[in-house]
Write an enzyme that holds these catalytic residues in place. Structure first.
Site, short mmCIF file in Angstrom:
data_model
loop_
_atom_site.label_atom_id
_atom_site.label_comp_id
_atom_site.label_asym_id
_atom_site.label_seq_id
_atom_site.Cartn_x
_atom_site.Cartn_y
_atom_site.Cartn_z
N GLN A 64 0.82 -1.20 0.00
CA GLN A 64 0.00 0.00 0.00
C GLN A 64 0.87 1.26 0.00
O GLN A 64 0.63 2.20 -0.75
CB GLN A 64 -0.89 0.00 1.26
CG GLN A 64 -2.13 0.81 1.14
CD GLN A 64 -2.99 0.38 -0.02
OE1 GLN A 64 -3.52 1.21 -0.71
NE2 GLN A 64 -3.13 -0.93 -0.30
N HIS A 81 2.49 2.93 -3.20
CA HIS A 81 1.68 3.64 -4.19
C HIS A 81 2.10 5.10 -4.32
O HIS A 81 2.17 5.65 -5.42
CB HIS A 81 0.21 3.63 -3.78
CG HIS A 81 -0.57 2.52 -4.41
ND1 HIS A 81 -0.82 2.47 -5.75
CD2 HIS A 81 -1.16 1.42 -3.88
CE1 HIS A 81 -1.54 1.38 -6.03
NE2 HIS A 81 -1.76 0.72 -4.91
N GLU A 137 -10.41 2.19 2.82
CA GLU A 137 -10.61 1.72 1.45
C GLU A 137 -10.45 0.19 1.40
O GLU A 137 -11.31 -0.50 0.87
CB GLU A 137 -9.56 2.40 0.55
CG GLU A 137 -9.68 2.03 -0.92
CD GLU A 137 -8.49 2.55 -1.73
OE1 GLU A 137 -7.48 2.97 -1.13
OE2 GLU A 137 -8.57 2.50 -2.98
N HIS A 138 -9.34 -0.30 1.95
CA HIS A 138 -9.08 -1.74 2.00
C HIS A 138 -8.96 -2.18 3.46
O HIS A 138 -8.23 -1.56 4.22
CB HIS A 138 -7.75 -2.08 1.31
CG HIS A 138 -7.64 -1.58 -0.09
ND1 HIS A 138 -6.83 -0.52 -0.44
CD2 HIS A 138 -8.22 -2.00 -1.24
CE1 HIS A 138 -6.92 -0.31 -1.75
NE2 HIS A 138 -7.76 -1.18 -2.26
N ASP A 198 -6.37 -6.08 -6.17
CA ASP A 198 -5.99 -5.05 -7.15
C ASP A 198 -6.03 -5.59 -8.58
O ASP A 198 -6.19 -4.82 -9.53
CB ASP A 198 -4.56 -4.55 -6.87
CG ASP A 198 -4.52 -3.59 -5.71
OD1 ASP A 198 -5.58 -3.00 -5.40
OD2 ASP A 198 -3.44 -3.42 -5.11
N HIS A 257 -50.95 21.67 -8.94
CA HIS A 257 -50.77 20.24 -8.75
C HIS A 257 -52.12 19.58 -8.45
O HIS A 257 -52.48 18.57 -9.04
CB HIS A 257 -49.81 19.97 -7.58
CG HIS A 257 -48.37 20.19 -7.92
ND1 HIS A 257 -47.88 21.37 -8.39
CD2 HIS A 257 -47.30 19.34 -7.85
CE1 HIS A 257 -46.58 21.25 -8.59
NE2 HIS A 257 -46.20 20.03 -8.27
#
Lengths: 431, 431
Positions: free
Chosen positions: B260, B263, B328-329, B362, B421
């Protein structure tokens, strides 16, 4: 009002112009809103009370302990509501709930031949803030349309904020909150209410998402807090597109066009028909109906500035026009309405046949009345249960499964120059 | 790297601080982007070519007829790709497709006892633009993760844009496009590509939605064109949260943390464990693994600035921490990973057990790797088939049904001050 005819040589150009007409009333409020949000973040309740006193003209005795609307106040509001309206709200809530229950999504988990288990799980948001406008645009039906799907999704905490300009609060809004099970209510509005929901104050705990309509300040505040919390769509002026053939009742169609036009001077009502006679009859009927409409001033301005009647050779020719307009509401009152509807790709909601005026969908049909405007039905949907849930994917490999698919992950990691990715797989495979 | 301990008196405060750490690399590009978008709207292909020549340093002979990447160029790229990578991409595409097929939503239409027919229909977006970054962050796996769900949704027109800085184009990106059935490709990038997709040029027809990752310029451009077209989420730096007990392998966990961290210097890797010994072992393993990692410089900065190891008494105590981090993960490598996962509300994707490193997800697991970052898993989901479809609701009343529910709509219309209406219903009921 514009009259277009598909047989006219300039039609393509005229229609393209209709698509790009700007109906947004843009107000440059972004800098003010930025300041208000920063104020609430820094000052909490005290800032929230100050802004509320100032913008809603509340007395100097207004204080943080009066932010919450009490249970007794809601009880009193219910007593003040006419029975007929309460019954109608209850019927609407039941029908909206039944419709939205069918939207609850299913979970999924499956193990494939290689031993990889994959799927997903839906969970509700933990908390949602519902913005309700004050004053004349305070619509109890919108409370139901936002709160009921959130409840159906299973959101455990639903918070409503509603401004009380000059201390006024529509009792039917509180009734709608009670009916849809919202019991945490604060008398705040504007950008300050959005900031409080997003960042929290001493009295108001923050939420995960903010939904509901609002004025330019509210819209700008929602855009600004997006990321910190989720938001729903930013709705533009309402719109209807009606497809009607020569057998439709021109007075009924005129009533539907004006039901849309009365919302807002920036609202848009368009009629597409294959009959020149019907076009003329509907146009006349609009003028007649305007004569007695209470909101005629608004409706007349909308119809004059943004209304349109488009004549086509046949309704097959209308389908691509509908898809390009991507209307929020599409009424179809033609011979085979279902078959025509099946050909349409882009529309927020479709109303079929002569006994389904769009206003039925605003209140008691069951489907949601929060719908994509300004051609966004090309890429988005109306509000629903999914807007109050999120999906978590799940993956599990056993040793065998990792041996089967791991080498491909190693290869891809290396091909992307991410050796660390490759190694996290390779280390488990002794590669 | 921060070490936290839930038994420490300042833990609540320290953890709250961890939640609010800003990891965005903010670049003020908004004014430039506004100008570029206006330029493309006004100048079309000619402006697009000018910006592309300038920003991607293409030669003066670059012209509009070279915007499109030809079929022959894609064929040539495929020939240049290593077999192993092509096979891995093909496996990945198949697994992603199988997973996403299960997400295709069902339509619904039912008539109730009152004679009201209500339901909805899902349709695919008519066109989608897929942004693919150029240069070092050009990931073929992202092409699959964006294009395959769009294809599964049934999107008839899928367009890819990818910049070619100094004329360079990653052949595997073209291979991924071919494998996922994308055959309309343009060699443009940045805000100018986003503008072309949103507004169209002579060569590039506009799309309904733009998806895919990009740098600060691309993100700012997507925010600006939102409304004109749909956009996917604006992704922040990637992040992983790992729950591991004393039985986990510290070298494996270290590899996952670094996968991770490699990245991006703004990526975040966090470990939560109930074992002080394991915490120390994992910390040591990270240092050892960094010594040989090609992207050690990036990973080390990420781990130093944003990494964390949190010690808890037990994993029940970890659940609310996970929900607040909303990672996220989420990797879970504990004794009963499934049971622990079931207690979690907020996470983009969960990876269960010791043989499911996040990197599998991934590439080849099947679930999507485009996931909510920066705590937005509290209110949003990863990319999926639904992001390429939209729902149109359908309502039909016959005369009987309108008589049954129409009066409630009339009452609500009147209670909201919308007489137009009410009339559109009442006129059909002779009320």
């Amino acid at each position: 009002m514009i009259r277009l005819d598909s047989t006219h040589p300039d039609f393509a150009q005229d229609f393209a112009r209709l698509l790009t007409v700007k109906r947004e009333i843009s107000e440059d409020v972004d800098e003010t809103v930025r300041g208000i949000i920063a104020g609430v973040i820094a000052g909490g309740d005290s800032a929230l009370v100050d802004y509320t006193c100032r913008f809603d003209r509340l007395g100097a005795d207004f204080s943080a302990d009066r932010l919450a609307v009490t249970r007794a106040e809601v009880d009193a509001a219910l007593d003040a509501c006419p029975r007929e309206a309460l019954d109608a709200l209850t019927l609407a809530a039941e029908r909206i709930e039944t419709f939205h229950r069918a939207q609850v999504p299913g979970d999924h988990l499956a193990t494939d031949a290689l031993g990889v288990t994959a799927g997903w799980r839906w969970t509700s948001l933990e908390s949602v803030g519902l913005y309700v406008p004050g004053g004349t645009a305070s619509y109890p039906s919108s409370v139901l349309m936002n709160a009921v799907p959130a409840r159906v999704a299973g959101v455990p905490r639903l918070v409503m904020v509603v401004p009380t300009p000059d201390g006024q609060l529509n009792p039917l809004v509180l009734a709608a909150a009670r009916i849809s099970g919202v019991d945490e209510i604060y008398r705040v509005g504007g950008a300050q209410a959005v900031a409080a929901l997003a960042y929290g104050t001493e009295t108001i705990a923050p939420v995960a998402k903010i939904v509901g309509p609002g004025n330019a300040w509210v819209a700008a505040a929602k855009r600004r807090v997006f990321g910190q919390v989720g938001i729903d769509m930013i709705a533009g002026p309402s719109e209807v597109l009606i497809l009607a053939d020569g057998h439709a009742n021109p007075d009924w169609i005129a009533a539907d066009l004006l039901a849309q036009a009365e919302h807002d001077t920036a609202a848009q009502a368009i009629l597409i028909t294959d009959s020149a006679e019907f076009a003329a009859a509907a146009e006349g009927a609009v003028e007649r109906a305007l004569a007695t409409l209470p909101r005629a001033e608004i409706a007349r301005a909308s119809w004059r500035d943004y209304g349109a009647i488009i004549r086509v050779r046949d309704f097959d020719e209308a389908v691509p026009l509908v898809d390009r307009l991507a209307p929020e509401h599409l009424e179809i009152e033609t011979a085979d309405a279902e078959a025509l509807a099946a050909k349409v790709r882009n529309a927020g909601a479709i109303f079929l046949g002569s006994h389904t005026p769009e206003a039925i969908g605003d209140y008691v049909g069951g489907p949601n009345h929060v719908l994509p405007t300004a051609r966004s039905a090309r890429f988005s949907s109306g509000l629903g249960v999914l807007d109050f849930m999120k999906r978590t994917t799940i993956l599990r490999c056993d040793a065998e499964a990792l041996r089967a698919i791991g080498p491909a992950a190693v290869a891809l990691g290396r091909s992307e120059g991410l050796e660390g990715h490759a190694r996290s797989v390779a280390i488990r495979l002794n590669l």
